[in-house]
Enzyme design. Structure first.
Site, PDB file in Angstrom:
ATOM      1  N   LYS A 116       4.487  -4.061  -2.142  1.00 44.82           N
ATOM      2  CA  LYS A 116       3.830  -5.227  -2.707  1.00 44.82           C
ATOM      3  C   LYS A 116       2.406  -4.853  -3.097  1.00 44.82           C
ATOM      4  O   LYS A 116       1.842  -3.874  -2.586  1.00 44.82           O
ATOM      5  CB  LYS A 116       3.836  -6.403  -1.732  1.00 44.82           C
ATOM      6  CG  LYS A 116       2.952  -6.254  -0.492  1.00 44.82           C
ATOM      7  CD  LYS A 116       3.066  -7.521   0.356  1.00 44.82           C
ATOM      8  CE  LYS A 116       2.254  -7.448   1.637  1.00 44.82           C
ATOM      9  NZ  LYS A 116       0.796  -7.492   1.415  1.00 44.82           N
ATOM     10  N   ASP A 153       3.301  -5.126   6.379  1.00 42.98           N
ATOM     11  CA  ASP A 153       2.033  -4.370   6.412  1.00 42.98           C
ATOM     12  C   ASP A 153       1.692  -3.710   7.744  1.00 42.98           C
ATOM     13  O   ASP A 153       0.508  -3.570   8.084  1.00 42.98           O
ATOM     14  CB  ASP A 153       0.871  -5.278   6.012  1.00 42.98           C
ATOM     15  CG  ASP A 153       0.886  -5.648   4.549  1.00 42.98           C
ATOM     16  OD1 ASP A 153       1.714  -5.101   3.803  1.00 42.98           O
ATOM     17  OD2 ASP A 153       0.074  -6.494   4.149  1.00 42.98           O
ATOM     18  N   CYS A 204      -1.298 -11.948   4.865  1.00 43.90           N
ATOM     19  CA  CYS A 204      -0.091 -11.433   4.225  1.00 43.90           C
ATOM     20  C   CYS A 204       1.196 -11.982   4.832  1.00 43.90           C
ATOM     21  O   CYS A 204       2.163 -12.245   4.109  1.00 43.90           O
ATOM     22  CB  CYS A 204      -0.098  -9.912   4.271  1.00 43.90           C
ATOM     23  SG  CYS A 204      -1.423  -9.187   3.284  1.00 43.90           S
TER      24      CYS A 204
END
Length: 225
Positions: free
Chosen positions: A125, A29, A160
């Site tokens: 994702k 991310d 995450c």
């Protein structure tokens, strides 16, 4: 930390060597939404870890491993996607997230100073963990490339990155969170997460230590040929 040492016969780290060819750097991310100034979920120190991620990515590639960049995508055409998370946010907050993290949203691209190479892999994702739902793009890439060891970097450490790292460990991967390659909203969240992961789930090591292990693994593999 003492508990980790005790459970490992007096040593702190679970993984003292790396088979470079079976190692993947997983970058979670590092997108505008989580890094860029002014974005709603940007971690204050996320930009500061980019140089370490880039160094580790280059070392991983040079040693014969792979680099996988994880991107969160908001599924704007599926209104019931992640309904419980939508319920936890304000309508405005959810709408902003969905708009910015759509594939054409301003928050979706990987942050500009991250050095993504043509040979690197991309895995999308839709949840905090890149392994959910399973089977997933990440696991498919890892298995296709014969990977058994993951170096986890990215943002945020306690959400995450940790979710992905814990699931990786549960699926049997040798999993190492990079202490200076993860970022969070606060130092307390970052440090607590790494401490818990080290004691219970896997390993935590620094960028410099992992680069040294990758280079050692590469030299060993070359000598064995």
């Amino acid at each position: 930390m003492n508990r980790a040492k005790s459970s490992r016969g007096g040593r702190l780290n679970a993984h003292e060597t790396l088979d470079a060819a079976r190692t993947a750097l997983v970058v979670v991310d590092m997108q505008n939404f989580f890094v860029q100034d002014g974005m709603p979920a940007a971690a204050p120190v996320a930009k500061a870890i980019v140089p370490n991620i880039n160094r580790l990515a280059q070392a991983t590639r040079a040693a014969g491993g792979i680099v996988v960049w994880i991107q969160t995508e908001a599924l704007i055409n599926e209104p019931d996607d992640w309904a419980n998370r939508r319920e936890a946010l304000s309508a405005e907050g959810w709408s902003r997230r969905q708009t910015l993290l759509a594939k054409d949203g301003a928050g979706f691209p990987i942050y500009e100073t991250c050095e993504v190479r043509p040979e690197d892999k991309i895995a999308l994702k839709t949840r905090y963990s890149a392994f959910i739902p399973y089977p997933c793009e990440l696991d498919t890439v890892l298995k296709h490339n014969g990977i058994d060891t993951l170096l986890i970097t990215g943002v945020a450490t306690s959400s995450c990155c940790e979710s992905t790292a814990r699931d990786a460990a549960m699926w049997g991967y040798r999993t190492i969170m990079v202490s200076d390659g993860n970022a969070d909203q606060t130092d307390a969240l970052h440090n607590h997460t790494l401490g818990k992961f080290l004691v219970t789930f896997g390993d935590v090591q620094s960028t410099d230590d992992l680069i040294a292990k990758l280079e050692s693994g590469r030299r060993s593999a070359t000598a064995a040929e």
